[in-house]
Each structure stands twice: as C-alpha cells, then as structure tokens.
Design an enzyme around this catalytic site. Sequence first.
Site, PDB file in Angstrom:
ATOM      1  N   GLU A   1       0.858  -1.023  -0.009  1.00  0.00           N
ATOM      2  CA  GLU A   1       0.157  -0.116  -0.008  1.00  0.00           C
ATOM      3  C   GLU A   1       0.895   1.244   0.103  1.00  0.00           C
ATOM      4  OE1 GLU A   1      -4.058  -0.385   2.262  1.00  0.00           O
ATOM      5  OE2 GLU A   1      -2.703  -1.751   3.470  1.00  0.00           O
TER       6      GLU A   1
ATOM      7  N   HIS B   1      -9.163   9.327   2.761  1.00  0.00           N
ATOM      8  CA  HIS B   1      -8.666   8.135   2.096  1.00  0.00           C
ATOM      9  C   HIS B   1      -8.873   8.639   0.629  1.00  0.00           C
ATOM     10  CE1 HIS B   1      -8.223   4.369   0.159  1.00  0.00           C
ATOM     11  NE2 HIS B   1      -7.904   3.741   1.274  1.00  0.00           N
TER      12      HIS B   1
ATOM     13  N   ARG C   1      -1.113   8.693   1.569  1.00  0.00           N
ATOM     14  CA  ARG C   1      -2.356   9.203   1.430  1.00  0.00           C
ATOM     15  C   ARG C   1      -2.594  10.692   1.299  1.00  0.00           C
ATOM     16  NH1 ARG C   1      -5.529   5.233   5.180  1.00  0.00           N
ATOM     17  NH2 ARG C   1      -4.944   3.222   3.696  1.00  0.00           N
TER      18      ARG C   1
ATOM     19  N   HIS D   1     -11.508   9.443   6.535  1.00  0.00           N
ATOM     20  CA  HIS D   1     -11.220   8.015   6.912  1.00  0.00           C
ATOM     21  C   HIS D   1     -10.750   7.806   8.292  1.00  0.00           C
ATOM     22  CE1 HIS D   1     -10.262   4.203   5.693  1.00  0.00           C
ATOM     23  NE2 HIS D   1      -8.793   4.381   5.977  1.00  0.00           N
TER      24      HIS D   1
ATOM     25  N   ARG E   1      -1.148   9.133   8.789  1.00  0.00           N
ATOM     26  CA  ARG E   1      -0.757   7.754   8.887  1.00  0.00           C
ATOM     27  C   ARG E   1      -0.453   6.911   7.726  1.00  0.00           C
ATOM     28  NH1 ARG E   1      -4.157   3.041   8.838  1.00  0.00           N
ATOM     29  NH2 ARG E   1      -5.983   4.283   8.040  1.00  0.00           N
TER      30      ARG E   1
HETATM   31  P1  FAD Z   1     -13.486   1.019  16.078  1.00  0.00           P
HETATM   32  O1  FAD Z   1     -13.107  -0.150  15.360  1.00  0.00           O
HETATM   33  O2  FAD Z   1     -13.889   2.127  15.154  1.00  0.00           O
HETATM   34  O3  FAD Z   1     -14.419   0.532  17.311  1.00  0.00           O
HETATM   35  C1  FAD Z   1     -14.710   1.647  18.190  1.00  0.00           C
HETATM   36  C2  FAD Z   1     -15.880   1.002  19.070  1.00  0.00           C
HETATM   37  O4  FAD Z   1     -16.167   1.924  20.120  1.00  0.00           O
HETATM   38  C3  FAD Z   1     -17.064   0.413  18.608  1.00  0.00           C
HETATM   39  O5  FAD Z   1     -17.565  -0.558  19.253  1.00  0.00           O
HETATM   40  C4  FAD Z   1     -18.165   1.458  18.900  1.00  0.00           C
HETATM   41  O6  FAD Z   1     -19.600   0.999  19.137  1.00  0.00           O
HETATM   42  C5  FAD Z   1     -17.678   2.062  20.305  1.00  0.00           C
HETATM   43  N1  FAD Z   1     -18.042   3.439  20.970  1.00  0.00           N
HETATM   44  C6  FAD Z   1     -17.600   4.552  20.368  1.00  0.00           C
HETATM   45  N2  FAD Z   1     -18.294   5.407  21.095  1.00  0.00           N
HETATM   46  C7  FAD Z   1     -19.179   4.794  22.247  1.00  0.00           C
HETATM   47  C8  FAD Z   1     -19.658   5.183  23.104  1.00  0.00           C
HETATM   48  N3  FAD Z   1     -19.885   6.581  23.512  1.00  0.00           N
HETATM   49  N4  FAD Z   1     -20.101   4.372  24.130  1.00  0.00           N
HETATM   50  C9  FAD Z   1     -19.981   2.883  23.807  1.00  0.00           C
HETATM   51  N5  FAD Z   1     -19.368   2.607  22.628  1.00  0.00           N
HETATM   52  C10 FAD Z   1     -18.846   3.492  22.026  1.00  0.00           C
HETATM   53  N6  FAD Z   1      -6.732   0.418   9.161  1.00  0.00           N
HETATM   54  C11 FAD Z   1      -5.732  -0.567   9.005  1.00  0.00           C
HETATM   55  O7  FAD Z   1      -4.939  -0.682   9.696  1.00  0.00           O
HETATM   56  N7  FAD Z   1      -6.030  -1.590   7.788  1.00  0.00           N
HETATM   57  C12 FAD Z   1      -6.812  -1.148   6.971  1.00  0.00           C
HETATM   58  O8  FAD Z   1      -7.013  -2.332   6.126  1.00  0.00           O
HETATM   59  C13 FAD Z   1      -7.995  -0.621   7.119  1.00  0.00           C
HETATM   60  N8  FAD Z   1      -8.994  -0.312   6.488  1.00  0.00           N
HETATM   61  C14 FAD Z   1     -10.032   0.503   6.649  1.00  0.00           C
HETATM   62  C15 FAD Z   1     -11.375   0.593   6.084  1.00  0.00           C
HETATM   63  C16 FAD Z   1     -12.254   1.277   6.484  1.00  0.00           C
HETATM   64  C17 FAD Z   1     -13.591   1.105   5.539  1.00  0.00           C
HETATM   65  C18 FAD Z   1     -12.239   1.950   7.520  1.00  0.00           C
HETATM   66  C19 FAD Z   1     -13.481   2.894   7.919  1.00  0.00           C
HETATM   67  C20 FAD Z   1     -10.968   2.174   8.389  1.00  0.00           C
HETATM   68  C21 FAD Z   1      -9.983   1.288   8.030  1.00  0.00           C
HETATM   69  N9  FAD Z   1      -8.846   1.401   8.557  1.00  0.00           N
HETATM   70  C22 FAD Z   1      -7.986   0.342   8.289  1.00  0.00           C
HETATM   71  C23 FAD Z   1      -8.712   2.047  10.014  1.00  0.00           C
HETATM   72  C24 FAD Z   1      -9.137   0.953  11.160  1.00  0.00           C
HETATM   73  O9  FAD Z   1      -9.921   0.121  10.739  1.00  0.00           O
HETATM   74  C25 FAD Z   1      -9.356   1.586  12.267  1.00  0.00           C
HETATM   75  O10 FAD Z   1      -8.560   2.739  12.666  1.00  0.00           O
HETATM   76  C26 FAD Z   1      -9.444   0.477  13.683  1.00  0.00           C
HETATM   77  O11 FAD Z   1     -10.126  -0.550  13.335  1.00  0.00           O
HETATM   78  C27 FAD Z   1      -9.913   1.312  14.583  1.00  0.00           C
HETATM   79  O12 FAD Z   1     -10.155   0.322  15.998  1.00  0.00           O
HETATM   80  P2  FAD Z   1     -10.564   0.779  17.187  1.00  0.00           P
HETATM   81  O13 FAD Z   1     -10.914  -0.561  17.949  1.00  0.00           O
HETATM   82  O14 FAD Z   1      -9.919   1.784  17.678  1.00  0.00           O
HETATM   83  O15 FAD Z   1     -12.135   1.422  16.879  1.00  0.00           O
HETATM   84  C1  SIN Z   2      -7.367   0.334   2.598  1.00  0.00           C
HETATM   85  O1  SIN Z   2      -7.566  -0.840   2.457  1.00  0.00           O
HETATM   86  O2  SIN Z   2      -7.217   1.277   1.702  1.00  0.00           O
HETATM   87  C2  SIN Z   2      -7.355   1.152   3.913  1.00  0.00           C
HETATM   88  C3  SIN Z   2      -6.217   0.775   4.731  1.00  0.00           C
HETATM   89  C4  SIN Z   2      -5.980   1.657   6.048  1.00  0.00           C
HETATM   90  O3  SIN Z   2      -6.746   2.567   6.227  1.00  0.00           O
HETATM   91  O4  SIN Z   2      -4.988   1.468   6.543  1.00  0.00           O
END
Ligand code: FAD
Ligand code: SIN
Length: 533
Positions: A114, A239, A285, A346, A381
Amino acid sequence: MQTNYDVLIIGSGVAGLTCALHLADHLHVAIIAKSQLSEGSTFYAQGGIAAVLDKKDTLASHIEDTRIAGAGLCHSDTVAHVVKKGKSAIHWLIEQGVAFSVAEHDFPYHLTKEGGHSHRRVIHAADTTGKEVESNLEKKVRQHPHIHVFEQHIAIDLITSHKLYKRQDTPNYCIGAYILNTNNDTIITFQARCTVLATGGASKVYLYTSNPDTSTGDGIAMAWRAGCRVANMEFNQFHPTCLYHPKAKSFLISEAVRGEGGKLLLPDGSPFMSKFDPRAELAPRDIVARAIDHEMKRLGSSNVLLDISFKGKAFIQKHFPNIYQRCLTFGFDITQEAIPVVPAAHYTCGGIMSDLHAQTDIQYLYAIGETAFSGLHGANRMASNSILECLVFAKTAAEHILQHLHLNTTEHIIPSWDASRVTDSDEEVVVSHNWDELRRFMWDYVGIVRTNKRLARAKRRIDLLLHEIDDYYGNFYITSDLLELRNLATVADLIIQSAQQRKESRGLHYTLDYSSTVEDSRYDTVLTPHNFT
Ligand code: FAD
Ligand code: SIN
C-alpha cells in the site's frame, strides 16, 4: 442502578476486544458497545495489517516508511515500540483463529503493498481483513466467562475523583462512567477500578466518510471534558479512493487495489499521479488525496477514475472479492472498466494524549486505538498501521493494568445520574438539523484544503452550535443522537482550534495561507482543557 467491574472497556473494535482478551484470565471485564459488538471501523477494514514478516523486509525499513509518511511528527519511541511488536501481534491473531490469505509460493501468507510502504508487508484476509479479525475476536470474547458484553449501551461521560469530590488538589483518577442503555433508556453507573477508552475515531464529523456511524469521537470528547489533553487534531486523513455513487455511502476501494497495480486516471483516461509525486499511485495518502482534489477542482469534475481491469477477472476476484461484488451492486464491473472514485474522511490521526503504556493524563484511564494519540502516525498515518497500533497498544495497556491495578481498590459512593431537571424534547429537529449543518461546514471549510478565512468561518459556526447544544443538553432527556452530536461538536471545535494554531502545511494539514512546511514547526499541537491538572 450501579454495577462494578475491575476493568470497564468502552468500545468493541479490535482495540477493545484485544485488550479484554489479554485481561480476562485475571480480572472481570465489562465491554460497552453503543451498537452491536461488531459495529465499528474495524469490521470494515479492507487492506490489511502492516508488519515485518518477510525475510527480505526489515524493522528499520518499516520504521523509516512510517516516519516518512508522518511528515516529521512521528514519535520515534512509539514507532519503534509498535513496529517491533508487529510480528507477535500477527501471531496472536492467528492463534485466535484469524485466517489470513495464503501465498502461492514463498512466505506462507500473501503480503500486499500500500501507499508509503517500500516492501510488501501488509498481511490480509482478501479484502475483508477487518471482518475476519473482528469476528474471530468476537467469538473468543463471547465465550470468555470473565467478560460481560453490554451492546446498545452508549457511554455518556467519565466519572472522575475531581468531579465526584469537587476538589482538584489531589491527582485526578477515573472511577468509571455513566452509560445509557438505549434498549430501555436507563442510565447505569458503571464503577470500575480502571477504564479503557477504545472508542475509535471521529470521521463522522465530515459529511463524506468511509467510516460507519459509530465514529463520532465520543472517547476524545469524554476525555477532554474529564480533563485530558488532546493532540494533533488538525490531522484528519482523507482516503483517496471511495466509490463515487449516490447510494454507495462512500464505500472504500482499498489502497491495496493501487498496491496491486491499479491506476488513477482523469475522466479522459489519462494518468496524472506521477505529475505530483515520483511514487505516483503509491505515494502516502495525504499526497494522493490532495492530488485528486486538485485535479477535480481544476477540471470541475465530480470524480476521477480508478482502473484495475487490466489485471484480469481471475486475479481481481481472488484478491478483491468484496470490492468486486459491492461495485457490481452499484452497476460497475471492475474487471471490465475503470470506476469513479473520490476522497472521503477516513482516519483521525490525533486524539487523547497517551504514553507508551497507553496511560492518559488521568490515573486509571487508558486510551487505545484510533481514539488515542500515541505519536505513531505523526502528520499522516501510513496505510495499515492502524490495526497494528490497536493490537500493540491494547496488549501494552493490558500488561500495565495487570501490573498496577492492585493500587486502586477504593469503593466510592457515586450518585446516580440526575435527570430531575430535564423534560422530553419538544424540538427533536434541532438535533438532526445541527448534525447536518456541522458535518457540511466541516467538509466545506475544514477539509483537504484549508484557508484562514474558511477556518474562521467554521469557528464562528461551531461556537454558535456548541452554545445551542449545551442549552439543549441541559434541558432535555438525553438520546444517543444528542450525545453523539454533543461529542461531534466538541471534536469539531478541537479540530478547528488545532488547525488554526498550525501556521504551515504539513502532512494532512494543508492551507493555502501557509502552503509550505516550516522546519521549526516540528511539534505536536497540544490542546489543554481548563480542568487539566
Ligand atoms: P473501532 O473499530 O472504530 O471501534 C470503536 C468502538 O467504540 C465501537 O465498538 C463503537 O461502538 C464503540 N463506541 C464508540 N463510542 C462509544 C460510546 N460513547 N459508548 C459505547 N461505545 C462506543 N486500518 C488498517 O490498519 N488497515 C486497513 O485495512 C484499514 N481499512 C479500513 C477500512 C475502512 C472502511 C475504515 C473505516 C477504516 C480502515 N482502517 C484500516 C482503519 C482501522 O480500521 C481503524 O482505525 C481501527 O479499526 C480502529 O479500531 P478501534 O478499535 O480503535 O475502533
Ligand atoms: C485500505 O484498505 O485502503 C485502508 C487501509 C487503511 O486505512 O490503513
């Protein structure tokens, strides 16, 4: 109603679930999720997880690529901490049952590429890596006897010693949180010896986003109100490639499509990325998103095109089965044609300031994952470093909690949530109107390209909205929409203030008024709340 746990984890993405699993053999853990357990950005992650797994790759190279993408603001101790633990984090996921895509030859797993990476180092489960990770962790969490899951429960605010005892002359520590059960509209007092914020990012602050509805910056806003510093909120990642279609809700087209050769084209079919950066489609990005924005504005075009069709149907269906299927439902066959794409919000690079153990400014309050500012990402990032950060800091936080929790054994008498002075709302429309207004002006004035004038305009609007929302919050029963709006408004204000403070362009923060990077401005933008001690 009151309930007690050793550890309260707010958020059930990869960060929250991983932390819970590392703690639960020793402590009783509650996980709070405002929607169903699997809903959050993690579930939608596509490209994969960056880690040094190939013999030809090196830790030094992953560190250097992260640092370059971060445009001078990455904290070197954090980068080293995360990158070095990448391999063991991946092995842990494999032990939990995560099935990554296998390679045809060489290394057992297929590694994709990537933007910003100088090696193939992104391990993945086809183009649904997040779903594979989240579902396996969810299974483990639901089976664990010491983990109690509360779905459809939204955290309102943290309970701290300073708030509870109305004094600020002792160190502030966290005692739990007030949580709204949206199944029956009751508010529960969760007392905990330690609280972990794993609430994800805040990209819903923008009108167009690749993120699910959960990304409303709740953790950042709660921590700020409780007295934690936040940093680098001006660095919002857009993104470069989301599908442009009125019904697609900014469906992401993974950067791995470009990693496997996909080309960005102008509407007339001509390539343009090498005009902007020698790394072309695989530049970091910020550069790719800005180039697309520039070309769209120059041509007055609604989108650019992304073409992978020349790789052939078999290759595309094997590597990108989900993207292929989703695009088909919108009438695009990516094996036959280029598809329309646009940038969308994103990822939130800034967040709650946290140290190498994921500790925040408040004792017994930790922040992990996208809600945290760990110093890993700097001003931009690098792709696939986010899930890696979640995994590493979730484990680090758990280790620190296990070592230090014995210090905190006090029971507190916490008053129940007081709703005696509020009534039913007579004007629900205020909430939905303010949601729309906020997201639109953030997109228009605080987006990929900023100016002093646009930021000042946004600041005037957010000041007014904050005032209105506060008024509303003080008078009516709370709902999850109102809580999220209040948090989004707080986060929008933090973004605008941070953007106004940075008088240069760097990484994801680009302003026409200060279009170059200033060497002397290599510092984080740290905002300190009035109740910080
Ligand atoms: P999240 O997975 O967003 O989880 C947040 C949690 O907090 C959820 O359960 C939500 O319900 C809960 N929550 C929030 N506020 C409250 C509240 N007030 N009370 C109770 N619960 C609450 N990153 C990569 O490294 N590789 C990838 O391939 C990649 N692809 C991506 C593709 C997409 C479409 C997106 C949107 C992001 C992508 N990212 C990727 C970024 C990455 O997915 C996220 O940064 C990462 O998964 C965040 O994880 P997290 O556990 O911090 O939060
Ligand atoms: C993607 O698959 O392009 C998302 C990867 C990322 O947000 O790190």
